[in-house]
Write a protein that holds these residues in place. Structure first.
Motif, PDB file in Angstrom:
ATOM      1  N   GLY A 139       1.140  -1.155  -0.347  1.00  0.00           N
ATOM      2  CA  GLY A 139       0.042   0.259  -0.139  1.00  0.00           C
ATOM      3  C   GLY A 139       0.875   1.179  -0.326  1.00  0.00           C
ATOM      4  O   GLY A 139      -0.306   2.432   0.110  1.00  0.00           O
ATOM      5  N   CYS A 140       1.671   1.263   0.094  1.00  0.00           N
ATOM      6  CA  CYS A 140       3.316   1.983  -0.182  1.00  0.00           C
ATOM      7  C   CYS A 140       3.147   2.288  -2.070  1.00  0.00           C
ATOM      8  O   CYS A 140       3.429   1.983  -2.425  1.00  0.00           O
ATOM      9  CB  CYS A 140       4.808   1.724   0.133  1.00  0.00           C
ATOM     10  SG  CYS A 140       4.433   1.218   2.549  1.00  0.00           S
ATOM     11  N   ILE A 141       3.698   3.924  -2.096  1.00  0.00           N
ATOM     12  CA  ILE A 141       3.761   4.887  -3.259  1.00  0.00           C
ATOM     13  C   ILE A 141       5.336   4.448  -2.944  1.00  0.00           C
ATOM     14  O   ILE A 141       6.530   4.928  -2.421  1.00  0.00           O
ATOM     15  CB  ILE A 141       3.946   5.834  -3.078  1.00  0.00           C
ATOM     16  CG1 ILE A 141       1.996   5.866  -3.478  1.00  0.00           C
ATOM     17  CG2 ILE A 141       4.409   6.321  -4.378  1.00  0.00           C
ATOM     18  CD1 ILE A 141       2.145   7.674  -2.894  1.00  0.00           C
ATOM     19  N   ILE A 142       6.275   3.482  -4.224  1.00  0.00           N
ATOM     20  CA  ILE A 142       7.590   3.449  -3.863  1.00  0.00           C
ATOM     21  C   ILE A 142       8.288   4.840  -5.195  1.00  0.00           C
ATOM     22  O   ILE A 142       7.353   3.998  -6.207  1.00  0.00           O
ATOM     23  CB  ILE A 142       8.166   2.093  -5.058  1.00  0.00           C
ATOM     24  CG1 ILE A 142       7.262   0.570  -4.452  1.00  0.00           C
ATOM     25  CG2 ILE A 142       9.437   1.394  -4.838  1.00  0.00           C
ATOM     26  CD1 ILE A 142       7.486   0.791  -2.554  1.00  0.00           C
ATOM     27  N   THR A 143       9.595   5.305  -4.429  1.00  0.00           N
ATOM     28  CA  THR A 143       9.585   6.657  -4.695  1.00  0.00           C
ATOM     29  C   THR A 143      10.925   6.123  -5.620  1.00  0.00           C
ATOM     30  O   THR A 143      11.073   7.227  -6.271  1.00  0.00           O
ATOM     31  CB  THR A 143       9.779   7.088  -4.205  1.00  0.00           C
ATOM     32  OG1 THR A 143      10.088   7.217  -2.968  1.00  0.00           O
ATOM     33  CG2 THR A 143       8.013   8.351  -3.898  1.00  0.00           C
ATOM     34  N   GLY A 144      11.811   4.692  -4.983  1.00  0.00           N
ATOM     35  CA  GLY A 144      12.635   4.722  -5.231  1.00  0.00           C
ATOM     36  C   GLY A 144      13.741   3.787  -5.249  1.00  0.00           C
ATOM     37  O   GLY A 144      12.720   2.996  -4.113  1.00  0.00           O
ATOM     38  N   HIS A 145      14.976   2.826  -5.351  1.00  0.00           N
ATOM     39  CA  HIS A 145      14.803   1.415  -4.819  1.00  0.00           C
ATOM     40  C   HIS A 145      16.499   1.622  -4.923  1.00  0.00           C
ATOM     41  O   HIS A 145      17.343   2.596  -5.336  1.00  0.00           O
ATOM     42  CB  HIS A 145      14.464   0.716  -5.383  1.00  0.00           C
ATOM     43  CG  HIS A 145      14.307   0.474  -6.859  1.00  0.00           C
ATOM     44  ND1 HIS A 145      13.218   0.338  -7.493  1.00  0.00           N
ATOM     45  CD2 HIS A 145      15.982   0.066  -7.732  1.00  0.00           C
ATOM     46  CE1 HIS A 145      14.620   0.179  -8.655  1.00  0.00           C
ATOM     47  NE2 HIS A 145      15.229   0.226  -9.100  1.00  0.00           N
ATOM     48  N   ASN A 146      17.053   1.062  -4.135  1.00  0.00           N
ATOM     49  CA  ASN A 146      18.555   0.773  -4.364  1.00  0.00           C
ATOM     50  C   ASN A 146      18.984  -0.176  -4.601  1.00  0.00           C
ATOM     51  O   ASN A 146      18.304  -1.596  -4.188  1.00  0.00           O
ATOM     52  CB  ASN A 146      19.852   1.542  -3.578  1.00  0.00           C
ATOM     53  CG  ASN A 146      20.135   3.023  -3.273  1.00  0.00           C
ATOM     54  OD1 ASN A 146      20.607   2.474  -3.853  1.00  0.00           O
ATOM     55  ND2 ASN A 146      20.178   3.840  -2.589  1.00  0.00           N
ATOM     56  N   LEU A 147      19.627  -0.751  -5.298  1.00  0.00           N
ATOM     57  CA  LEU A 147      20.269  -2.233  -5.759  1.00  0.00           C
ATOM     58  C   LEU A 147      21.455  -2.075  -6.083  1.00  0.00           C
ATOM     59  O   LEU A 147      22.292  -1.570  -7.122  1.00  0.00           O
ATOM     60  CB  LEU A 147      19.245  -2.723  -6.923  1.00  0.00           C
ATOM     61  CG  LEU A 147      19.598  -5.131  -7.088  1.00  0.00           C
ATOM     62  CD1 LEU A 147      18.954  -4.768  -6.318  1.00  0.00           C
ATOM     63  CD2 LEU A 147      18.546  -3.884  -8.337  1.00  0.00           C
ATOM     64  N   GLU A 148      22.435  -2.827  -5.751  1.00  0.00           N
ATOM     65  CA  GLU A 148      23.884  -3.323  -5.824  1.00  0.00           C
ATOM     66  C   GLU A 148      23.899  -4.629  -6.132  1.00  0.00           C
ATOM     67  O   GLU A 148      23.931  -5.834  -5.325  1.00  0.00           O
ATOM     68  CB  GLU A 148      24.644  -2.140  -4.802  1.00  0.00           C
ATOM     69  CG  GLU A 148      25.269  -1.610  -5.561  1.00  0.00           C
ATOM     70  CD  GLU A 148      26.453  -0.453  -4.817  1.00  0.00           C
ATOM     71  OE1 GLU A 148      26.347  -0.650  -3.515  1.00  0.00           O
ATOM     72  OE2 GLU A 148      26.697   0.313  -5.034  1.00  0.00           O
ATOM     73  N   PHE A 149      25.303  -5.574  -7.590  1.00  0.00           N
ATOM     74  CA  PHE A 149      25.048  -6.573  -6.943  1.00  0.00           C
ATOM     75  C   PHE A 149      26.653  -7.225  -6.826  1.00  0.00           C
ATOM     76  O   PHE A 149      27.211  -5.796  -7.168  1.00  0.00           O
ATOM     77  CB  PHE A 149      24.523  -7.400  -9.120  1.00  0.00           C
ATOM     78  CG  PHE A 149      23.494  -7.233  -8.992  1.00  0.00           C
ATOM     79  CD1 PHE A 149      22.371  -8.304  -8.746  1.00  0.00           C
ATOM     80  CD2 PHE A 149      22.951  -6.414  -9.541  1.00  0.00           C
ATOM     81  CE1 PHE A 149      21.389  -8.624  -8.898  1.00  0.00           C
ATOM     82  CE2 PHE A 149      21.172  -6.424  -9.821  1.00  0.00           C
ATOM     83  CZ  PHE A 149      20.400  -7.210  -9.486  1.00  0.00           C
ATOM     84  N   PHE A 150      26.796  -7.829  -6.360  1.00  0.00           N
ATOM     85  CA  PHE A 150      28.644  -8.100  -6.119  1.00  0.00           C
ATOM     86  C   PHE A 150      28.509  -9.728  -6.777  1.00  0.00           C
ATOM     87  O   PHE A 150      27.789  -9.958  -7.691  1.00  0.00           O
ATOM     88  CB  PHE A 150      28.949  -8.445  -4.450  1.00  0.00           C
ATOM     89  CG  PHE A 150      27.968  -7.000  -4.193  1.00  0.00           C
ATOM     90  CD1 PHE A 150      29.242  -6.690  -3.794  1.00  0.00           C
ATOM     91  CD2 PHE A 150      27.125  -7.430  -3.296  1.00  0.00           C
ATOM     92  CE1 PHE A 150      29.110  -5.109  -3.175  1.00  0.00           C
ATOM     93  CE2 PHE A 150      26.961  -5.812  -2.277  1.00  0.00           C
ATOM     94  CZ  PHE A 150      28.314  -5.431  -2.623  1.00  0.00           C
ATOM     95  N   GLY A 151      29.690  -9.294  -7.288  1.00  0.00           N
ATOM     96  CA  GLY A 151      30.010 -10.792  -8.284  1.00  0.00           C
ATOM     97  C   GLY A 151      32.134 -10.635  -8.337  1.00  0.00           C
ATOM     98  O   GLY A 151      32.573 -10.206  -8.289  1.00  0.00           O
ATOM     99  N   ILE A 152      32.198 -11.657  -9.571  1.00  0.00           N
ATOM    100  CA  ILE A 152      33.229 -11.761 -10.060  1.00  0.00           C
ATOM    101  C   ILE A 152      33.096 -11.444 -11.830  1.00  0.00           C
ATOM    102  O   ILE A 152      32.477 -12.190 -12.369  1.00  0.00           O
ATOM    103  CB  ILE A 152      33.811 -13.055 -10.112  1.00  0.00           C
ATOM    104  CG1 ILE A 152      34.184 -13.617  -8.393  1.00  0.00           C
ATOM    105  CG2 ILE A 152      35.556 -13.034 -10.073  1.00  0.00           C
ATOM    106  CD1 ILE A 152      34.067 -14.842  -7.987  1.00  0.00           C
ATOM    107  N   CYS A 153      34.113 -10.074 -11.754  1.00  0.00           N
ATOM    108  CA  CYS A 153      34.115 -10.236 -13.036  1.00  0.00           C
ATOM    109  C   CYS A 153      34.088 -11.067 -14.400  1.00  0.00           C
ATOM    110  O   CYS A 153      35.418 -11.288 -13.489  1.00  0.00           O
ATOM    111  CB  CYS A 153      34.521  -8.382 -13.805  1.00  0.00           C
ATOM    112  SG  CYS A 153      36.617  -8.870 -13.566  1.00  0.00           S
ATOM    113  N   PRO A 154      34.183 -11.234 -15.531  1.00  0.00           N
ATOM    114  CA  PRO A 154      34.567 -11.749 -16.787  1.00  0.00           C
ATOM    115  C   PRO A 154      36.225 -12.291 -16.396  1.00  0.00           C
ATOM    116  O   PRO A 154      36.343 -12.774 -16.969  1.00  0.00           O
ATOM    117  CB  PRO A 154      34.178 -11.593 -18.103  1.00  0.00           C
ATOM    118  CG  PRO A 154      32.708 -10.252 -17.508  1.00  0.00           C
ATOM    119  CD  PRO A 154      33.405  -9.920 -16.623  1.00  0.00           C
ATOM    120  N   GLU A 155      37.374 -10.587 -16.721  1.00  0.00           N
ATOM    121  CA  GLU A 155      38.424 -10.574 -16.404  1.00  0.00           C
ATOM    122  C   GLU A 155      39.541 -11.741 -15.532  1.00  0.00           C
ATOM    123  O   GLU A 155      39.479 -11.789 -15.066  1.00  0.00           O
ATOM    124  CB  GLU A 155      38.683  -9.360 -15.832  1.00  0.00           C
ATOM    125  CG  GLU A 155      39.276  -8.667 -17.777  1.00  0.00           C
ATOM    126  CD  GLU A 155      39.652  -7.192 -17.232  1.00  0.00           C
ATOM    127  OE1 GLU A 155      40.290  -6.594 -17.008  1.00  0.00           O
ATOM    128  OE2 GLU A 155      39.013  -6.709 -18.163  1.00  0.00           O
TER     129      GLU A 155
END
Ligand SMILES: [Zn+2]
Ligand SMILES: [Zn+2]
Length: 138
Positions: free
Chosen positions: A113-129
């Protein structure tokens, strides 16, 4: 407001550009050139819409994202937020092309029932290199 955006980018304020900006900025989600073409209150050809969009993209007023189906979607550049994957080995930041959870906002909004005004999202991983380098070590 649209006039100022164009002026700041040293673009001429034309009726067509203003109409395109109005349609894109008033839309809640990214739109296609066809959509703008249909919504426009004045007659302009699809190629005119594309040409104007290209100019606006070059000036970073509008941002273009090609979806997996190959269709280009346009949104206001200032509204666009980016997500990234951070490599835990070399700390490199890899930007994602588009928001992977935009559609989730509606669902969360309905559930809470909230109005969502934004979000924050970061992924962690290992890059192809780094994956490649790991292979060299092993
Ligand atoms: Zn890495
Ligand atoms: Zn997002």
């Amino acid at each position: 407001m649209e006039k100022n955006i164009l002026k700041e980018a040293s673009l001429k304020s034309t009726k067509k550009r203003n109409i395109i900006l109005k349609i894109v900025s008033e839309s809640n989600s990214p739109v296609t050139a066809e959509y703008i073409h249909e919504k426009s209150e004045i007659k302009m050809s699809l190629s005119t819409v594309y040409r104007a969009l290209n100019v606006l993209c070059e000036k970073n007023i509008i941002e273009k994202n090609i979806h997996q189906n190959g269709i280009a979607y346009f949104s206001m550049a200032n509204k666009v937020h980016r997500h990234s994957i951070i490599c835990t080995l070399c700390n490199k930041r890899i930007l994602l092309e588009s928001c992977p959870i935009a559609s989730l906002e509606n669902e969360i909004s309905q559930k809470t029932g909230c109005i969502i005004t934004g979000h924050n999202l970061e992924f962690f991983g290992i890059c192809p290199e780094c994956i490649k380098n790991m292979g060299n070590i092993l």
